[in-house]
Design an enzyme around this catalytic site. Sequence first.
Site, PDB file in Angstrom:
ATOM      1  N   ARG A  57       0.721  -0.438  -6.218  1.00 54.21           N
ATOM      2  CA  ARG A  57       1.561  -1.430  -6.891  1.00 54.21           C
ATOM      3  C   ARG A  57       0.754  -2.290  -7.857  1.00 54.21           C
ATOM      4  NH1 ARG A  57       6.389  -1.663  -3.536  1.00 54.21           N
ATOM      5  NH2 ARG A  57       6.088   0.090  -2.116  1.00 54.21           N
ATOM      6  N   HIS A  61       4.020  -7.144  -1.698  1.00 56.51           N
ATOM      7  CA  HIS A  61       2.779  -6.650  -1.102  1.00 56.51           C
ATOM      8  C   HIS A  61       1.556  -6.776  -2.023  1.00 56.51           C
ATOM      9  CE1 HIS A  61       1.447  -3.783   2.374  1.00 56.51           C
ATOM     10  NE2 HIS A  61       0.866  -4.977   2.400  1.00 56.51           N
ATOM     11  N   LYS A  99      10.181  -5.193  -2.161  1.00 55.80           N
ATOM     12  CA  LYS A  99       8.847  -5.332  -1.573  1.00 55.80           C
ATOM     13  C   LYS A  99       7.837  -5.771  -2.634  1.00 55.80           C
ATOM     14  CE  LYS A  99       5.317  -2.358   0.578  1.00 55.80           C
ATOM     15  NZ  LYS A  99       5.103  -1.047   1.229  1.00 55.80           N
ATOM     16  N   SER A 149       5.489  -4.957   3.450  1.00 56.83           N
ATOM     17  CA  SER A 149       6.285  -3.856   3.994  1.00 56.83           C
ATOM     18  C   SER A 149       7.227  -4.357   5.084  1.00 56.83           C
ATOM     19  CB  SER A 149       5.371  -2.774   4.576  1.00 56.83           C
ATOM     20  OG  SER A 149       4.587  -2.184   3.568  1.00 56.83           O
ATOM     21  N   HIS A 155      10.279   3.978   3.455  1.00 53.12           N
ATOM     22  CA  HIS A 155       9.319   3.493   4.444  1.00 53.12           C
ATOM     23  C   HIS A 155      10.052   3.222   5.758  1.00 53.12           C
ATOM     24  CE1 HIS A 155       6.070   1.082   6.162  1.00 53.12           C
ATOM     25  NE2 HIS A 155       5.334   1.235   5.083  1.00 53.12           N
ATOM     26  N   CYS A 179       0.124   1.382  -0.325  1.00 54.33           N
ATOM     27  CA  CYS A 179       1.036   0.418  -0.950  1.00 54.33           C
ATOM     28  C   CYS A 179       0.403  -0.525  -1.976  1.00 54.33           C
ATOM     29  CB  CYS A 179       1.722  -0.401   0.134  1.00 54.33           C
ATOM     30  SG  CYS A 179       2.610   0.592   1.344  1.00 54.33           S
ATOM     31  N   ASP A 193       9.445   3.770  -1.810  1.00 55.92           N
ATOM     32  CA  ASP A 193       8.303   3.585  -0.909  1.00 55.92           C
ATOM     33  C   ASP A 193       8.148   4.814  -0.025  1.00 55.92           C
ATOM     34  OD1 ASP A 193       6.259   2.489   0.580  1.00 55.92           O
ATOM     35  OD2 ASP A 193       7.291   0.609   0.979  1.00 55.92           O
ATOM     36  N   ASP A 194       6.954   5.396  -0.001  1.00 56.84           N
ATOM     37  CA  ASP A 194       6.657   6.550   0.863  1.00 56.84           C
ATOM     38  C   ASP A 194       7.576   7.736   0.593  1.00 56.84           C
ATOM     39  OD1 ASP A 194       4.764   4.917   1.957  1.00 56.84           O
ATOM     40  OD2 ASP A 194       5.591   4.898   3.984  1.00 56.84           O
ATOM     41  N   ASP A 205       5.561   5.029  -4.839  1.00 52.24           N
ATOM     42  CA  ASP A 205       4.244   4.384  -4.742  1.00 52.24           C
ATOM     43  C   ASP A 205       3.189   5.298  -4.156  1.00 52.24           C
ATOM     44  OD1 ASP A 205       5.189   4.331  -2.097  1.00 52.24           O
ATOM     45  OD2 ASP A 205       4.297   2.376  -1.667  1.00 52.24           O
ATOM     46  N   ASN A 206       3.601   6.264  -3.342  1.00 49.20           N
ATOM     47  CA  ASN A 206       2.677   7.243  -2.751  1.00 49.20           C
ATOM     48  C   ASN A 206       3.516   8.266  -2.006  1.00 49.20           C
ATOM     49  OD1 ASN A 206       2.011   4.415  -0.897  1.00 49.20           O
ATOM     50  ND2 ASN A 206       3.024   6.117   0.135  1.00 49.20           N
ATOM     51  N   LYS A 225       0.313  10.708   2.606  1.00 48.22           N
ATOM     52  CA  LYS A 225      -0.032   9.310   2.354  1.00 48.22           C
ATOM     53  C   LYS A 225      -1.427   8.973   2.873  1.00 48.22           C
ATOM     54  CE  LYS A 225       1.563   4.614   3.507  1.00 48.22           C
ATOM     55  NZ  LYS A 225       2.649   3.795   4.076  1.00 48.22           N
TER      56      LYS A 225
END
Length: 527
Positions: A83, A134, A132, A157, A246, A79, A39-40, A295-296, A326
Amino acid sequence: MGTPPLSPWALLVPTLVLVGLWAPCVVSRQPNFIVILADDVGWGDLGANWAETKETPHLDQLAAEGTRFVDFHSAASTCSPSRASLLTGRLGLRNGVTHNFAISSLGGLPRNETTLAEVLREAGYSTGAIGKWHLGHHGHHHPNSRGFDYYFGIPYSHDMGCTDTPGYNLPPCPPCPQHSTTARLVRKDCYTEVALPLLENTTIIQQPVELGSLARRYAEEAERFIQRASDKGQPFFLYLALAHMHVPLVPPLPPGPGRGIYGASLGEMDALVARVKEAADSLGRGSTLLWFTGDNGPWAQKCELAGRLGPFVGAWQRQRGGSSAKQTTWEGGHRVPALVYWPGRVPAGRTSQALLRGGMWLMWGGSGFHGAGFPCLGLTGAVLSSLQVLLHPNSGAAGKAGEVEALRLAQYKAFYTTGGAMACDGSTGPAQQHHPPLIFNLDRDIQEQEPLDVASREYQAVLPAISRAYAQALQDIAADNVSVADYSQDPAAIPCCNVQHVGCRCHGAHGATRDPHVESRTPWLCL
């Protein structure tokens, strides 16, 4: 209408089959699949990508033993849309998920969209999601209703609820209130009213979550899931969506000299991935395909708690204010690390320049799972093909959510809309429309610093092809079976194990008398 139903023998194989020399072959058993989604995470957060990074020895070894993709992109720069595309193979403009879901969301990924887990479960796989989600948690949007036999994790998140140990965030967030008489400290961007829940399937087993033990518990649950499938002699698909990187960050130990909070957390993620790889290898090397990606890009407004972009700094935007990471369509927002490990199938020690996107899946309709039609990747050969066109949707920085703002055609990237997300210094870049589009040649200008001169021969030569690709993409989307996600909200949809207690705290989920390493599985139903 959404995606049509898939035949039981259909196999969704990651895009990686497009980038190696592969041919049908007979296999003795169905392979296992593990997708680890960070994540991130920044492209430069892996030492294999960026020499300045020293905290990822296990991921670097994974790259050495597998194939590293250096031009790999998430389908969106935030996010939920990223996903949703990962699990359906369809962009947000097609699957309906164009922005993030809330803790009170009634909807989620539209029910008529088919997920990879649903296809694999129908074909006899044991399917598990850890971490996660989301993509909606209320009712039939829960992972157990979207193809996953087992779920363990946080439904969104882990900054979307208060905890007793808030970890590191910017700005810092207060802990959950212990009693109804506790003075509420309300801060912007902090969730202070409802505690963060941890779910096992549809049951809340802890609220608020003990963040300090989350990485260990995710690793343990992944190991248990793999072992259970092995004991049953069943192939498995494990989707492991990490909390790292994240915010809030909760490193396991005080960071060592020079590491910092982010570096220590990055090292923890690296160790977690190593545990999962070891569990997969214990079943026999070559039996499991492991794919690590993000994811990003990094959340730049978190300053020193954000990841490393590497060379993808989006210089044109940064000169005009705002972040180019992001939520944006600059390279730093969507170019993410990607490693694929499959001994005997995926070449080791290879770096691929193929242009690829997360969530692009190849439908394999040969002789099915059990016959000679299963694709095998050869060990030699050049890249056969890669994508020629990538679409980059708005993910919050500028324009309407989900709209295509930028387009990649081979080495050229065209921007029809630009904008910067909030940067560390608090600045944002206003949305700007570009007609004709800004065009960058990424082969020469990976920093996206200087667009081509509109009057130049190169610009005039490439513009017609870009314009045709852009128009064709929009026409194709308009003619597709497009789904619509429900973004309505109701406080009753917030996961809460004890509506009578402040913050939905579960009695017994916190306190010095309780050992977090031997937590009871007393069922607290998700209301």
